[in-house]
Write a protein that holds these residues in place. Structure first.
Motif, PDB file in Angstrom:
ATOM      1  N   THR A 505     -68.574 -48.136  16.826  1.00 23.50           N
ATOM      2  CA  THR A 505     -67.691 -49.159  16.275  1.00 23.50           C
ATOM      3  C   THR A 505     -66.532 -48.600  15.441  1.00 23.50           C
ATOM      4  O   THR A 505     -65.377 -48.955  15.682  1.00 23.50           O
ATOM      5  N   VAL A 509     -62.886 -49.347  16.992  1.00 25.27           N
ATOM      6  CA  VAL A 509     -62.115 -50.431  16.374  1.00 25.27           C
ATOM      7  C   VAL A 509     -61.232 -49.908  15.239  1.00 25.27           C
ATOM      8  O   VAL A 509     -60.073 -50.284  15.117  1.00 25.27           O
ATOM      9  N   GLY A 510     -61.814 -49.036  14.433  1.00 24.58           N
ATOM     10  CA  GLY A 510     -61.116 -48.582  13.230  1.00 24.58           C
ATOM     11  C   GLY A 510     -59.791 -47.908  13.530  1.00 24.58           C
ATOM     12  O   GLY A 510     -58.795 -48.139  12.839  1.00 24.58           O
ATOM     13  N   LEU A 513     -57.169 -50.401  14.171  1.00 30.21           N
ATOM     14  CA  LEU A 513     -56.729 -51.061  12.937  1.00 30.21           C
ATOM     15  C   LEU A 513     -55.830 -50.149  12.110  1.00 30.21           C
ATOM     16  O   LEU A 513     -54.850 -50.610  11.513  1.00 30.21           O
ATOM     17  N   GLU A 516     -52.448 -50.124  13.772  1.00 33.09           N
ATOM     18  CA  GLU A 516     -51.724 -51.385  13.551  1.00 33.09           C
ATOM     19  C   GLU A 516     -50.963 -51.344  12.218  1.00 33.09           C
ATOM     20  O   GLU A 516     -49.788 -51.709  12.138  1.00 33.09           O
ATOM     21  N   ARG A 517     -51.639 -50.842  11.170  1.00 35.40           N
ATOM     22  CA  ARG A 517     -51.006 -50.861   9.856  1.00 35.40           C
ATOM     23  C   ARG A 517     -49.935 -49.772   9.728  1.00 35.40           C
ATOM     24  O   ARG A 517     -48.906 -49.981   9.087  1.00 35.40           O
ATOM     25  N   ARG A 520     -46.949 -51.095  11.394  1.00 38.33           N
ATOM     26  CA  ARG A 520     -46.333 -52.130  10.567  1.00 38.33           C
ATOM     27  C   ARG A 520     -45.468 -51.486   9.484  1.00 38.33           C
ATOM     28  O   ARG A 520     -44.346 -51.921   9.226  1.00 38.33           O
ATOM     29  N   TYR A 533     -55.132 -50.273   1.456  1.00 35.77           N
ATOM     30  CA  TYR A 533     -55.855 -50.770   2.637  1.00 35.77           C
ATOM     31  C   TYR A 533     -56.131 -49.618   3.598  1.00 35.77           C
ATOM     32  O   TYR A 533     -57.249 -49.430   4.086  1.00 35.77           O
TER      33      TYR A 533
ATOM     34  N   MET B  90     -65.333 -55.159  11.406  1.00 40.23           N
ATOM     35  CA  MET B  90     -64.612 -54.622  12.567  1.00 40.23           C
ATOM     36  C   MET B  90     -65.106 -55.292  13.852  1.00 40.23           C
ATOM     37  O   MET B  90     -64.317 -55.618  14.737  1.00 40.23           O
ATOM     38  N   VAL B  93     -63.529 -58.773  14.207  1.00 37.56           N
ATOM     39  CA  VAL B  93     -62.124 -58.871  14.627  1.00 37.56           C
ATOM     40  C   VAL B  93     -61.903 -58.274  16.012  1.00 37.56           C
ATOM     41  O   VAL B  93     -60.915 -58.581  16.677  1.00 37.56           O
ATOM     42  N   ARG B 123     -61.485 -58.727   6.493  1.00 43.82           N
ATOM     43  CA  ARG B 123     -60.234 -58.330   5.832  1.00 43.82           C
ATOM     44  C   ARG B 123     -59.212 -57.803   6.836  1.00 43.82           C
ATOM     45  O   ARG B 123     -58.087 -57.526   6.476  1.00 43.82           O
ATOM     46  N   TYR B 124     -59.645 -57.628   8.089  1.00 45.90           N
ATOM     47  CA  TYR B 124     -58.762 -57.030   9.091  1.00 45.90           C
ATOM     48  C   TYR B 124     -58.121 -58.103   9.966  1.00 45.90           C
ATOM     49  O   TYR B 124     -58.678 -59.192  10.124  1.00 45.90           O
ATOM     50  N   PRO B 125     -56.987 -57.774  10.572  1.00 37.57           N
ATOM     51  CA  PRO B 125     -56.369 -58.741  11.487  1.00 37.57           C
ATOM     52  C   PRO B 125     -57.197 -58.869  12.772  1.00 37.57           C
ATOM     53  O   PRO B 125     -57.720 -57.879  13.274  1.00 37.57           O
TER      54      PRO B 125
END
Lengths: 602, 235
Positions: A505, A509-510, A513, A516-517, A520, A533, B90, B93, B123-125
């Motif tokens: 996981t 997933v991490g 994420l 994504e940031r 951004r 964050y 995680m 999302v 807390r994640y998108p």
């Protein structure tokens, strides 16, 4: 193209004795011959090798060089890596798109030519570079890209793009005609000459235990990056119970910015095979595998020729070097495009014809490895070092370098430097000395050990290249004035998202994420809170991931925020109570499209 | 037994036997370690990482790491609780989880774990992936939207049912559970009595036509948090 898919697959399966562990070879052959592994082909492969269809689909869908949808007979894979990017890769990519009339990921309307990006192909010192099928094309410019496109559109083959290599029969001369070795500094370990068989004969004069003791005494640590003591690994494999044992050479050189194994395999493969052979003697193995990354397919004929020569010299096969009872041979297993296969247990899974997903450890490969037998997996360079240790003695080897990092290290140098290429240096060199050596004195950052390693700025240029300080598998990327380290981190996160195996996981997933940031922030829509964050998220991914990939993939961001904070803060918007992450135009895009008119107030 | 050994979890001394994982030894001692991909009777996957503990200061998956004499294991600490929470977030999302109209609600281990770990909202998108539903089988359907890639169904079908109906396909963020037939689940040998049908911790593999046989309010985790049965039994 062969006409009968079923016959073709049966023939390939028969060549490998219907052995399930050769699944990767069979599907690679199908991909090459038919441009994809179709749904029907997956059924046929499953039957021919007596495996489940879902396992075949699992493999075909896992590796980047295999596909279920048809691709062109010619696939152009443009290397997407920071060192290629900073030397103009994006303009080259645009030229390809324009000349071929397709976008990346697309195929020409006649179905002949496919254009793709691919992670670093290990030609960072002569980039931008691309693979056209297996043929490497280096030093690309927009003009050269247009010329390559023109020739391919006109029906020429990939080998026609490298006519000198095409017309050369000698395997090593052919490699030299394709790519430069660019050895800038030769040391005494990897590039010094040694007559074939010399170290093997010295090893055979003593006991296997004596070989292990010598390697242990040299304090040789693994050269792939992790730095595990090689002698200890061999001792574990020797002592582990098993009716068969294996030696595997990890030539899945995938860390962006690393290309030293390519050069070793080009210039001194004998020393690698020498090291593998004495490792086999040391641990009691009869079979060795070189796991070669798919991107280095063009080295294969050369390596096969050297293996064949060593067989005729009596250095492989039955009774190696005349030693009755010591039989050992080596086969080459070509991968299919997956960075994670550089992790030793994932490499073993892949060599067994499966998805290259790391295993739970313990047990470690030295006890439960290839085909569940004790297996020593060592890096290409480690085998060279071991052969040198046995030839010249542990004390000669360990007299250079530092106390904890003995011997020499090959560095693959790329980026903003005057003299990119391969350097064999003694451990203990400082980054400042390194930068003087390669012509990169004005560097703002050095990425030591690739994206999974450490990225430092000038404040730390007095640190040293050594396992106890700055460890590196060999990748050394230098970034000069004006480079945006946030952009570099974003590129590296693209890489890790692409290369995560997807098993656990936090990594699966991490990394998405994190990316994504970072994107951004790069787009100017970040806020100060995003830094905290990211720091929390990166820590979680590093601590919770199962293998080295996820445990290191956040490093570009972690070291970026630590060592290049002002560059990151420069991208952040003000904390003015508004939410800069909210993109008004994007949010209204659908409404604008439906209304068929632009907003009155832009 | 002479070959048992002692080690500690959060300072509490527990007994282990050779071959046991940390998670199994903890269970035997009545200590619950949160988990999703682990299920008794299946080989450990080490995939979800929710059972991560610290062993001698290093992070390890309790479901896969062997218990051993003298080990110092940290389980229910502030640091680990927070890390587990993030990993579960995680998973929320990553997929498309809509508890309010999922028939697994109340029996769902992911949902129950979120409650127990105190997750109000991630807390994640949300990543809003496009996932497929496979309803081609007469008795069972798979909804990829709710799958957490734990691999329980894969291991159960392969190792318990001896069928190999499921397997991972794709990689990285696209990794998903594939089925052993071109035509979808209906083309496989899956039958209702397969263990693989009942092991899904979430609402990804479901039997058809029995969705609300047990009404909401009377389900497994409606009254007692996940893990408490084991803790009561052990104490």
């Amino acid at each position: 193209m062969p006409t009968d898919l079923a016959v073709f697959i049966q023939d390939r399966a028969r060549e490998h004795g219907g052995d399930r562990t050769r699944l990767l070879d069979v599907v690679r052959a199908v991909q090459e011959a038919f441009g994809h592994v179709s749904s029907e082909a997956m059924d046929l492969v499953a039957q021919a090798l007596s495996v489940r269809r879902v396992e075949v689909e699992g493999v075909v869908s896992y590796y980047a060089f295999l596909s279920r949808e048809p691709k062109g007979q010619v696939v152009i894979r443009l290397s997407d890596c920071p060192s290629c990017r900073i030397h103009g890769m994006e303009a080259v990519g645009a030229a390809f798109e324009e000349a071929l009339g397709i976008r990346f990921g697309g195929t020409t309307p006649d179905g002949r030519i496919t254009l793709e990006h691919t992670p670093c192909i290990g030609l960072c010192d002569q980039g931008p570079a691309a693979l056209v099928n297996e043929v490497p094309i280096t030093r690309l410019t927009p003009g050269k890209a247009r010329e390559v496109s023109r020739l391919l559109v006109a029906g020429r083959t990939p080998w026609d793009l490298a006519p000198k290599a095409r017309d050369t029969a000698d395997p090593v001369a052919r490699v030299h005609a394709l790519v430069d070795s660019n050895i800038r500094k030769e040391g005494l370990v990897v590039f010094a000459p040694m007559p074939p068989g010399q170290a093997v004969r010295k090893a055979l004069a003593g006991t296997p235990e004596a070989v292990i003791e010598e390697v242990k005494a040299s304090r040789l640590c693994g050269r792939g990056g992790a730095g595990f003591p090689a002698g200890l690994k061999w001792e574990f494999a020797r002592k582990a119970p098993g009716d068969a044992k294996y030696v595997i050479c990890n030539a899945d050189e995938g860390e962006p910015g690393t290309f030293k194994d390519r050069v070793i395999l080009t210039e001194n493969p004998d020393l690698v095979f020498e090291g593998m052979t004495l490792a086999a003697y040391a641990i009691g193995a009869a079979e060795g595998i070189v796991y070669l990354r798919a991107e280095y397919e063009y080295l294969r004929a050369h390596l096969e020729a050297v293996l064949a020569r060593r067989r005729t010299e009596g250095l492989l096969g039955r009774a190696v070097a005349g030693r009755a009872g010591f039989d050992f041979d080596i086969r080459i297993q070509v991968g299919a495009g997956a960075y994670i296969c550089g992790e030793e247990s994932a490499l073993i899974e892949s060599a067994e014809g499966k998805r290259g997903v790391p295993r739970n450890r313990p047990p470690f490969p030295v006890t439960v490895g290839y085909l569940d037998k004790p297996t020593s997996v060592n890096n290409v360079e480690t085998f060279c070092c071991a052969a040198r240790v046995v030839d010249t003695g542990a004390s000669c080897f360990s007299c250079v370098g530092s106390i904890r990092s003995t011997g020499t290290k090959l560095l693959s140098v790329s980026g903003d430097v005057a003299r990119p290429g391969i350097y064999e240096v003694q451990f203990g060199q400082s980054i400042r000395e390194f930068l003087e050596m390669v012509g990169g004195e004005d560097a703002i950052a050095v990425q030591v050990g690739g994206p999974s390693g450490t990225c430092i700025g000038p404040a730390e240029f007095e640190r040293h290249i050594a396992f106890e300080d700055l460890a590196t598998g060999g990748s050394m990327m230098v970034f000069g004035p004006g480079r945006d380290m946030v952009q570099v981190a974003a590129w590296f996160m693209d890489f890790f998202v692409h290369e995560s195996c997807g098993w656990c996981t936090p990594c699966r997933v991490g990394n998405v994420l994190i990316r994504e940031r970072v994107q951004r922030i790069l787009a100017g829509r970040g806020v100060p809170a995003d830094v905290a964050y990211l720091e929390t998220l990166c820590t979680t991914v590093k601590k919770m991931s199962r293998c080295g990939l996820g445990q290191t993939s956040p490093n570009p961001v972690v070291f970026g925020l630590k060592n290049f904070r002002p560059a990151w803060e420069a991208h952040l918007g003000p904390d003015d109570g508004l939410n800069p992450a909210f993109d008004m135009d994007a949010a209204l895009a659908d409404a604008v499209r439906i209304a068929g008119r632009e907003p009155v107030h832009p | 037994m002479s070959d048992t050994f002692r080690f500690t979890i959060d300072g509490v001394e527990v007994t282990g036997t050779p071959g046991q994982t940390i998670l199994q030894a903890a269970e035997a001692a009545g200590i619950w370690i949160p988990r999703l991909c682990y299920l008794e009777g299946l080989v450990p996957g080490g995939a979800c990482r929710v059972c991560t503990v610290k062993v001698q200061g290093r992070f390890q998956a309790a479901c896969a790491f062997p218990a051993g004499p003298g080990l110092v294991v940290e389980n229910d600490t502030e640091e680990i609780r927070e890390l587990r929470k993030q990993v579960v977030e995680m998973l929320f999302v990553e997929g498309n989880h809509f508890c309010m109209f999922c028939e697994k609600s109340g029996n769902c281990e992911l949902q129950a774990l979120a409650y127990r770990l105190g997750i109000a909202s991630p807390r994640y998108p949300y990543l809003f992936p496009v996932r497929q539903v496979d309803a081609s089988h007469p008795d069972v359907f798979i909804d990829g939207n709710r799958c957490i890639q734990c691999g329980r169904c894969i291991r159960a079908s392969r190792d318990v049912d001896g069928k190999g109906v499921f397997g991972f396909v794709e990689r990285s963020r696209d990794t998903r559970v594939g089925v052993d037939a071109r035509t979808g689940l209906g083309g496989t040998s899956l039958t209702l009595d397969d263990r693989a049908v009942t092991v899904c911790p979430v609402g990804a593999i479901l039997k058809k036509r029995v969705g609300f046989a047990v009404p909401i309010g009377e389900r497994l985790y409606d009254h007692r948090p996940i893990g408490t049965d084991l803790e009561r039994r052990g104490a």
